[in-house]
Design a protein around this motif. Structure first.
Motif, PDB file in Angstrom:
ATOM      1  N   GLY A   1     -12.784  10.468   3.111  1.00 14.78           N
ATOM      2  CA  GLY A   1     -12.382   9.971   1.796  1.00 14.78           C
ATOM      3  C   GLY A   1     -11.577  10.944   0.966  1.00 14.78           C
ATOM      4  N   TYR A   2     -11.288  12.127   1.495  1.00 13.79           N
ATOM      5  CA  TYR A   2     -10.458  13.099   0.769  1.00 13.79           C
ATOM      6  C   TYR A   2      -9.111  12.461   0.457  1.00 13.79           C
ATOM      7  CZ  TYR A   2      -7.538  17.148  -0.188  1.00 13.79           C
ATOM      8  OH  TYR A   2      -6.671  18.033  -0.771  1.00 13.79           O
ATOM      9  N   GLU A   3      -8.626  12.662  -0.768  1.00 17.44           N
ATOM     10  CA  GLU A   3      -7.337  12.108  -1.183  1.00 17.44           C
ATOM     11  C   GLU A   3      -6.285  13.206  -1.244  1.00 17.44           C
ATOM     12  OE1 GLU A   3      -7.423   9.531  -4.577  1.00 17.44           O
ATOM     13  OE2 GLU A   3      -8.964   8.251  -3.667  1.00 17.44           O
ATOM     14  N   HIS A   4      -5.249  13.022  -0.450  1.00 16.93           N
ATOM     15  CA  HIS A   4      -4.130  13.963  -0.390  1.00 16.93           C
ATOM     16  C   HIS A   4      -2.993  13.396  -1.225  1.00 16.93           C
ATOM     17  CE1 HIS A   4      -1.205  16.768   1.348  1.00 16.93           C
ATOM     18  NE2 HIS A   4      -0.395  15.727   1.408  1.00 16.93           N
ATOM     19  N   GLU A   5      -2.561  14.163  -2.213  1.00 17.26           N
ATOM     20  CA  GLU A   5      -1.456  13.743  -3.069  1.00 17.26           C
ATOM     21  C   GLU A   5      -0.155  14.273  -2.495  1.00 17.26           C
ATOM     22  OE1 GLU A   5      -0.397  15.215  -7.316  1.00 17.26           O
ATOM     23  OE2 GLU A   5      -2.037  13.748  -7.488  1.00 17.26           O
ATOM     24  N   GLY A   6       0.798  13.394  -2.263  1.00 17.63           N
ATOM     25  CA  GLY A   6       2.085  13.779  -1.693  1.00 17.63           C
ATOM     26  C   GLY A   6       2.273  13.143  -0.330  1.00 17.63           C
ATOM     27  N   ASP A   7       3.488  13.159   0.140  1.00 12.35           N
ATOM     28  CA  ASP A   7       3.828  12.506   1.398  1.00 12.35           C
ATOM     29  C   ASP A   7       3.265  13.289   2.585  1.00 12.35           C
ATOM     30  OD1 ASP A   7       4.997  11.118   3.484  1.00 12.35           O
ATOM     31  OD2 ASP A   7       6.894  10.854   2.425  1.00 12.35           O
ATOM     32  N   MET A   8       2.539  12.607   3.458  1.00 12.37           N
ATOM     33  CA  MET A   8       1.975  13.262   4.640  1.00 12.37           C
ATOM     34  C   MET A   8       3.075  13.747   5.582  1.00 12.37           C
ATOM     35  SD  MET A   8      -1.257  13.502   4.281  1.00 12.37           S
ATOM     36  CE  MET A   8      -1.679  14.118   5.879  1.00 12.37           C
ATOM     37  N   ALA A   9       4.227  13.123   5.533  1.00 12.47           N
ATOM     38  CA  ALA A   9       5.341  13.546   6.389  1.00 12.47           C
ATOM     39  C   ALA A   9       5.821  14.950   6.018  1.00 12.47           C
ATOM     40  CB  ALA A   9       6.489  12.541   6.289  1.00 12.47           C
ATOM     41  N   ASP A  10       5.539  15.372   4.791  1.00  7.85           N
ATOM     42  CA  ASP A  10       5.932  16.712   4.352  1.00  7.85           C
ATOM     43  C   ASP A  10       4.981  17.794   4.857  1.00  7.85           C
ATOM     44  OD1 ASP A  10       8.020  15.545   2.995  1.00  7.85           O
ATOM     45  OD2 ASP A  10       7.000  15.576   1.042  1.00  7.85           O
ATOM     46  N   GLU A  11       3.842  17.384   5.409  1.00  6.92           N
ATOM     47  CA  GLU A  11       2.858  18.347   5.912  1.00  6.92           C
ATOM     48  C   GLU A  11       3.189  18.696   7.360  1.00  6.92           C
ATOM     49  OE1 GLU A  11       0.771  19.828   4.055  1.00  6.92           O
ATOM     50  OE2 GLU A  11       0.952  18.553   2.296  1.00  6.92           O
ATOM     51  N   PRO A  12       2.836  19.911   7.783  1.00  9.90           N
ATOM     52  CA  PRO A  12       3.104  20.298   9.176  1.00  9.90           C
ATOM     53  C   PRO A  12       2.299  19.442  10.150  1.00  9.90           C
ATOM     54  CG  PRO A  12       1.770  21.962   8.067  1.00  9.90           C
ATOM     55  CD  PRO A  12       2.171  20.956   7.019  1.00  9.90           C
ATOM     56  N   ASP A  13       2.746  19.395  11.383  1.00  9.56           N
ATOM     57  CA  ASP A  13       2.077  18.580  12.401  1.00  9.56           C
ATOM     58  C   ASP A  13       0.617  18.969  12.588  1.00  9.56           C
ATOM     59  OD1 ASP A  13       4.377  17.129  12.817  1.00  9.56           O
ATOM     60  OD2 ASP A  13       4.988  18.283  14.587  1.00  9.56           O
ATOM     61  N   ASP A  14       0.288  20.232  12.359  1.00  9.07           N
ATOM     62  CA  ASP A  14      -1.086  20.695  12.558  1.00  9.07           C
ATOM     63  C   ASP A  14      -1.931  20.626  11.279  1.00  9.07           C
ATOM     64  OD1 ASP A  14       0.142  22.771  11.199  1.00  9.07           O
ATOM     65  OD2 ASP A  14      -0.659  24.346  12.491  1.00  9.07           O
TER      66      ASP A  14
ATOM     67  N   GLY B   1      -7.126  15.615  11.710  1.00 10.99           N
ATOM     68  CA  GLY B   1      -5.681  15.724  11.633  1.00 10.99           C
ATOM     69  C   GLY B   1      -5.065  14.691  10.710  1.00 10.99           C
ATOM     70  N   LYS B   2      -3.772  14.883  10.425  1.00 15.53           N
ATOM     71  CA  LYS B   2      -3.111  14.014   9.449  1.00 15.53           C
ATOM     72  C   LYS B   2      -2.979  12.574   9.933  1.00 15.53           C
ATOM     73  CE  LYS B   2       1.826  14.975  10.121  1.00 15.53           C
ATOM     74  NZ  LYS B   2       2.986  15.525   9.445  1.00 15.53           N
ATOM     75  N   GLU B   3      -3.163  12.336  11.238  1.00 17.97           N
ATOM     76  CA  GLU B   3      -3.051  10.971  11.763  1.00 17.97           C
ATOM     77  C   GLU B   3      -4.143  10.041  11.243  1.00 17.97           C
ATOM     78  OE1 GLU B   3      -5.581  13.319  14.548  1.00 17.97           O
ATOM     79  OE2 GLU B   3      -3.599  13.664  13.716  1.00 17.97           O
ATOM     80  N   VAL B   4      -5.245  10.587  10.696  1.00 14.64           N
ATOM     81  CA  VAL B   4      -6.315   9.725  10.186  1.00 14.64           C
ATOM     82  C   VAL B   4      -6.108   9.338   8.719  1.00 14.64           C
ATOM     83  CG1 VAL B   4      -7.978  10.698  11.825  1.00 14.64           C
ATOM     84  CG2 VAL B   4      -7.905  11.574   9.476  1.00 14.64           C
ATOM     85  N   PHE B   5      -5.067   9.878   8.087  1.00 12.98           N
ATOM     86  CA  PHE B   5      -4.806   9.563   6.674  1.00 12.98           C
ATOM     87  C   PHE B   5      -4.065   8.240   6.570  1.00 12.98           C
ATOM     88  CE2 PHE B   5      -5.885  13.937   6.266  1.00 12.98           C
ATOM     89  CZ  PHE B   5      -6.321  14.103   4.972  1.00 12.98           C
ATOM     90  N   GLN B   6      -4.454   7.464   5.565  1.00 10.00           N
ATOM     91  CA  GLN B   6      -3.818   6.167   5.324  1.00 10.00           C
ATOM     92  C   GLN B   6      -3.351   6.115   3.888  1.00 10.00           C
ATOM     93  OE1 GLN B   6      -7.036   3.517   6.310  1.00 10.00           O
ATOM     94  NE2 GLN B   6      -6.677   3.708   8.506  1.00 10.00           N
ATOM     95  N   LEU B   7      -2.193   5.505   3.688  1.00 14.87           N
ATOM     96  CA  LEU B   7      -1.626   5.384   2.352  1.00 14.87           C
ATOM     97  C   LEU B   7      -2.561   4.546   1.484  1.00 14.87           C
ATOM     98  CD1 LEU B   7       0.782   5.956   0.500  1.00 14.87           C
ATOM     99  CD2 LEU B   7       1.821   3.846   1.346  1.00 14.87           C
ATOM    100  N   LYS B   8      -2.887   5.076   0.307  1.00 17.38           N
ATOM    101  CA  LYS B   8      -3.769   4.376  -0.627  1.00 17.38           C
ATOM    102  C   LYS B   8      -3.004   3.236  -1.270  1.00 17.38           C
ATOM    103  CE  LYS B   8      -6.812   5.232  -4.566  1.00 17.38           C
ATOM    104  NZ  LYS B   8      -7.332   6.270  -5.471  1.00 17.38           N
ATOM    105  N   GLN B   9      -3.611   2.097  -1.303  1.00 15.00           N
ATOM    106  CA  GLN B   9      -2.957   0.917  -1.886  1.00 15.00           C
ATOM    107  C   GLN B   9      -3.315   0.750  -3.346  1.00 15.00           C
ATOM    108  OE1 GLN B   9      -0.693  -0.540  -0.186  1.00 15.00           O
ATOM    109  NE2 GLN B   9      -1.191   0.508   1.702  1.00 15.00           N
TER     110      GLN B   9
END
Length: 184
Positions: free
Chosen positions: A154-167, A176-184
């Motif tokens: 449930g952690y909320e990351h502010e900003g585009d995940m594409a801007d974060e490094p692959d790791d 990893g960042k693949e489990v993050f989903q855009l909040k609606q």
């Protein structure tokens, strides 16, 4: 003395990371031993193990700071705290479901303890949000950055995940960042 990140990228980084993990596991062990001691009626042992567990947790934080595990610039610091606040606030719902499973298994004491933990997690969310409100009130403009939510914790990351490094890893659960989903 500023120790932040002093071992990151050095020959000591891996060892310091292992020390942080070992100390965190030590905290877990001593807190467990404290519960066991309490079940034996050894209140003085319980108190000593809780104190040792607190110190072990502090040690883990020291080593994590040496390796620069968490951000130390104010913007990134508050971004992390804001994300943690949301995860902590939402954590009570999943813990209550967990407590229900314990209840169904007949583990009534465990269910009641996890219900207490759920309330504590909710309070952690409130406390951290109050800190954000206190220290960021009128200091930041409303932004339109996208918010991504870790589907695990449930952690909320502010900003585009594409801007974060692959790791990139969730600072709360390590996924990893693949489990993050855009909040609606």
């Amino acid at each position: 003395m500023d120790i932040y990140g002093k071992t990151k990228g050095t020959e000591l980084e891996k060892m310091v990371e292992q020390m942080a993990i070992g100390e965190a596991k030590g905290a877990m062990m001593y807190y467990s031993l404290a519960r066991i001691a309490k079940s034996f009626g050894l209140d003085d042992v319980e108190k000593q193990f809780i104190e040792i567990g607190n110190q072990e947790a502090n040690h883990a934080g020291f080593y994590a700071t040496l390796n620069g595990k968490y951000p130390n610039d104010k913007e990134a610091f508050w971004k992390l705290v804001k994300g943690l606040s949301k995860a902590e606030e939402k954590g009570d719902a999943s813990l209550l479901q967990f407590a229900q499973k314990f209840q169904e298994m007949g583990l009534v004491d465990a269910a009641e303890t996890v219900k207490e933990f759920a309330e504590q997690e909710k309070q952690h969310g409130i406390i951290t949000q109050n800190l954000v409100d206190k220290y960021l009130a009128n200091k930041e403009e409303k932004n339109n950055k996208p918010v991504y939510v870790c589907s695990v914790c449930g952690y909320e990351h502010e900003g585009d995940m594409a801007d974060e490094p692959d790791d990139y890893k969730c600072p709360l659960c390590g996924m990893g960042k693949e489990v993050f989903q855009l909040k609606q």
